[in-house]
Design a protein around this motif. Structure first.
Motif, mmCIF file in Angstrom:
data_model
loop_
_atom_site.group_PDB
_atom_site.id
_atom_site.type_symbol
_atom_site.label_atom_id
_atom_site.label_comp_id
_atom_site.label_asym_id
_atom_site.label_seq_id
_atom_site.Cartn_x
_atom_site.Cartn_y
_atom_site.Cartn_z
ATOM 1 N N ASN A 425 0.812 -1.218 0.000
ATOM 2 C CA ASN A 425 0.000 0.000 0.000
ATOM 3 C C ASN A 425 0.846 1.269 0.000
ATOM 4 O O ASN A 425 0.443 2.294 0.524
ATOM 5 C CB ASN A 425 -0.970 0.017 1.196
ATOM 6 C CG ASN A 425 -2.033 -1.066 1.089
ATOM 7 O OD1 ASN A 425 -2.466 -1.403 -0.011
ATOM 8 N ND2 ASN A 425 -2.434 -1.618 2.220
ATOM 9 N N GLN A 426 2.049 1.180 -0.584
ATOM 10 C CA GLN A 426 2.909 2.335 -0.756
ATOM 11 C C GLN A 426 2.852 2.794 -2.215
ATOM 12 O O GLN A 426 2.827 1.971 -3.134
ATOM 13 C CB GLN A 426 4.359 2.000 -0.380
ATOM 14 C CG GLN A 426 4.543 1.554 1.058
ATOM 15 C CD GLN A 426 4.226 2.653 2.059
ATOM 16 O OE1 GLN A 426 4.559 3.814 1.835
ATOM 17 N NE2 GLN A 426 3.581 2.293 3.161
ATOM 18 N N THR A 427 2.821 4.110 -2.420
ATOM 19 C CA THR A 427 2.738 4.653 -3.775
ATOM 20 C C THR A 427 4.038 4.385 -4.531
ATOM 21 O O THR A 427 5.122 4.778 -4.094
ATOM 22 C CB THR A 427 2.457 6.160 -3.740
ATOM 23 O OG1 THR A 427 1.213 6.388 -3.073
ATOM 24 C CG2 THR A 427 2.381 6.722 -5.150
ATOM 25 N N MET A 428 3.927 3.675 -5.644
ATOM 26 C CA MET A 428 5.096 3.347 -6.449
ATOM 27 C C MET A 428 5.376 4.462 -7.466
ATOM 28 O O MET A 428 6.510 4.911 -7.606
ATOM 29 C CB MET A 428 4.885 2.015 -7.164
ATOM 30 C CG MET A 428 6.122 1.449 -7.815
ATOM 31 S SD MET A 428 5.935 -0.297 -8.266
ATOM 32 C CE MET A 428 4.760 -0.159 -9.610
ATOM 33 N N HIS A 429 4.350 4.897 -8.170
ATOM 34 C CA HIS A 429 4.455 6.047 -9.065
ATOM 35 C C HIS A 429 3.046 6.515 -9.404
ATOM 36 O O HIS A 429 2.060 5.983 -8.894
ATOM 37 C CB HIS A 429 5.252 5.706 -10.335
ATOM 38 C CG HIS A 429 4.619 4.667 -11.208
ATOM 39 N ND1 HIS A 429 4.846 3.317 -11.052
ATOM 40 C CD2 HIS A 429 3.752 4.769 -12.251
ATOM 41 C CE1 HIS A 429 4.167 2.642 -11.951
ATOM 42 N NE2 HIS A 429 3.491 3.505 -12.697
#
Length: 636
Positions: A425-429
């Motif tokens: 749930n971390q923003t990759m791009h």
């Protein structure tokens, strides 16, 4: 290869050092032997002098020393000489011109004639008295030249022998870096030849295994999503693609849905068997596929035993009417045999849809139109009357071109972004989407103006304006990574490619934070387009990443993903929708991820709308996803 070249230099240097050490030892032994020999020879001459002194002293006493001794001492190169009898000096000699350092002189002292005489003789080192002649110098030059030639020959021999190892190391490095095709193209004269042949065979087997895996993936997709008789989409394929065109059961764009039904299929099967039905359907599908060739996003499938379905998104109603007439005319021109009533066996029902129309309602309207066509008791088509159309959809091509050109001049295109979230749930791009505003300030959806921009050839200008906003506005105040879609027109436009190349060269650090997305349909249909492949290769060398999107939209092989070195793979929303309920879609995703095993390629899902879909995708091994469930699009 830098590492193996260093190894070659080390081996050669060690060999040269060993050779030099051996030569030094031999030279040292020769010098020591020469020095020892000269000292022995000098001692022999001193012993002879002592013998002569004793004999002369016994015969004549000390009277005759001055007669014969000075020339002899001069010949000996003596520096000092003294002969004494007790405290009395019998004879003394000194050479004033001796230039030898006192520290290097050799002193000989001895008792003569039973201790009656004491001789003291000082001589220079014997080896200093020897000078090299020209013939000796020639011998030395020839010797050193021979050694140099031998060393040069040895170095060349080492280099030639180790060159095969260099090639093996180069092929091994390419294999470790994942460049299998380049490793296979390296000249196959590496040594040891047995290892080189083994590597070549393994590379060939691996390439065949990759192709076989691609063929297996394609077979799985065909067996899952294609109708076996007609080789077009089956009901599962149709439902997936229809879901991909909708959001929360509402259509996301405008277009037309057509149902084509044969009324006398049973009669044909009774008379000609299953082969007759297959031949009839094959002729029909081939003709319709040719008619749909110009509509790149069209969907063609077999909905039931006697019914075909066509969906053409982003088509105006006037164009839909023209397409329906053309399809019906094309089908009726085919040489059908065995039809009970040739004038009433084929009917076509059409339903035009707009954005936000319900999916269920659309299918009902198409079926109602089909029933209306059948009630006319003649081969015919019928369009369901939906009423007033959206004013934006009804615009003609000329008005659309004028609108897009004015929007480009006044820079009324703006961007939206949507986060791509990884499994933690971390923003990759972020993916960038484009919108336009009309003169009244209303937003115009990309699904409306992009098809028209493609028809007018204005996509390179639009995508250049979007890229300028991303490079010079967004990326200037944050360190995020952005992905941008590029069309075929932009990728093959010389002006656009030159501008993009010069811009990335000027802002080289920003290139590493860009991901360029290309549709799978573009790659598959343009694999022999050298300008497209050169552009993709240029973008990759600039430091940008490449992504292929809409994977799974069509039934094609996936070998191109590793062949063209894509970094990301984005699943089409038709594969993602209700994936937790569709084992066929799960099988496709497992097969795709399995084929990319050990490759540095991440699989991303597009259009995730619920928790169950996201959980299922993570279990299947999908790296990241985007969709309304994970974050809606927001204006930047």
């Amino acid at each position: 290869m830098k590492l193996t070249k260093i190894l070659t230099k080390k081996l050669t240097s060690f060999w040269l050092l060993s050779l030099a050490a051996v030569a030094f030892v031999f030279l040292l032994c020769a010098v020591m032997g020469f020095t020892q020999l000269t000292y022995t020879f000098q001692q022999q001459k001193v012993a002879e002098l002592e013998t002569m002194l004793v004999a002369d002293y016994q015969q004549h006493g000390s009277n005759q020393f001055s007669t014969w001794l000075p020339p002899l001492l001069t010949a000996y190169k003596a520096v000092d000489f003294s002969l004494s009898q007790g405290p009395q000096v019998v004879y003394q000699f000194h050479h004033d011109q001796a230039d030898t350092s006192k520290n290097s002189l050799t002193l000989y002292q001895s008792q003569l004639s039973h201790g009656k005489l004491l001789m003291s003789l000082t001589l220079p080192p014997p080896f200093s008295l020897h000078n090299l002649g020209w013939h000796e110098l020639i011998i030395l030059v020839i010797g050193f030249s021979s050694i140099g030639i031998f060393v040069r020959f040895g170095y060349g021999w080492y280099s030639r022998e180790l060159d095969g190892i260099e090639q093996l190391a180069q092929r091994s490095k390419l294999i470790l870096d994942g460049h299998l095709k380049q490793a296979a193209d390296v000249p196959t004269n590496g040594k040891p030849r047995m290892i080189n042949r083994a590597i070549s065979k393994l590379l060939a087997d691996l390439d065949d295994a990759h192709k076989e895996r691609g063929r297996l993936d394609q077979f799985i997709r065909k067996d899952t999503f294609l109708d076996k008789q007609t080789q077009i989409g089956n009901p599962i394929f149709f439902q997936n693609r229809l879901d991909g065109l909708s959001h929360n059961q509402k259509m996301v764009a405008h277009g037309v849905l057509m149902l084509i039904e044969f009324d006398d299929v049973d009669l044909v099967e009774d008379q000609y068997g299953e082969s007759g039905v297959k031949a009839m359907l094959s002729l029909t599908t081939e003709a319709i596929t040719a008619a749909l060739a110009q509509y790149t996003d069209s969907i063609f499938a077999r909905r039931s035993y006697s019914q075909l379905v066509i969906i053409v998104p982003q088509l105006s109603q006037l164009e839909a009417d023209q397409l329906a007439q053309r399809i019906l005319k094309t089908c009726l021109a085919l040489p059908f045999h065995g039809i009970g009533n040739p004038d009433n066996f084929l009917h076509l029902g059409c339903a035009f849809f707009k954005a936000a129309d319900l999916q269920v309602q659309l299918i009902e309207e198409a079926e109602m139109a089909l029933r209306a066509a059948q009630l006319q008791r003649v081969n015919n088509w019928f369009m369901y009357d939906k009423g007033a159309l959206d004013e934006q959809i009804a615009k003609g091509s000329v008005r659309w071109r004028s609108f897009i050109e004015n929007a480009l001049v006044s820079k009324r295109f703006f961007t939206l972004q949507q986060a791509i979230v990884d499994s933690d749930n971390q923003t990759m791009h972020y993916e960038i989407f484009s919108r336009a505003r009309d003169l009244q300030g209303n937003d115009v959806r990309a699904t409306l103006f992009i098809p028209m921009a493609n028809k007018c050839g204005l996509m390179p200008q639009i995508e250049r304006q979007v890229l300028e906003q991303v490079l010079f506005r967004l990326m200037s105040y944050n360190l995020s990574v952005y992905s941008i879609n590029l069309s075929l027109d932009s990728l093959t436009s010389r002006a656009f490619v030159r501008w993009l190349q010069s811009t990335l060269l000027e802002h080289r650090p920003l290139a590493a934070r860009l991901i360029f997305e290309v549709s799978e349909d573009i790659i598959v249909k343009n694999q022999k387009n050298t300008s497209l492949l050169k552009t993709l290769d240029m973008l990759r060398k600039m430091g940008a990443k490449l992504a292929v999107d809409n994977v799974g939209q069509s039934v094609v092989g996936t070998h191109y993903i590793q062949e063209y070195h894509f970094d990301l793979v984005k699943l089409h929303r038709s594969i993602v929708r209700r994936v937790h309920q569709r084992s066929e879609n799960q099988l496709f995703i497992r097969s795709l991820i399995g084929g990319l095993y050990r490759a540095e390629v991440k699989v991303i899902a597009e259009g995730v709308e619920c928790f169950e879909e996201w959980q299922t995708l993570k279990i299947l091994g999908v790296s990241a996803a985007q969709g309304d469930f994970l974050g809606q699009r927001s204006e930047i």
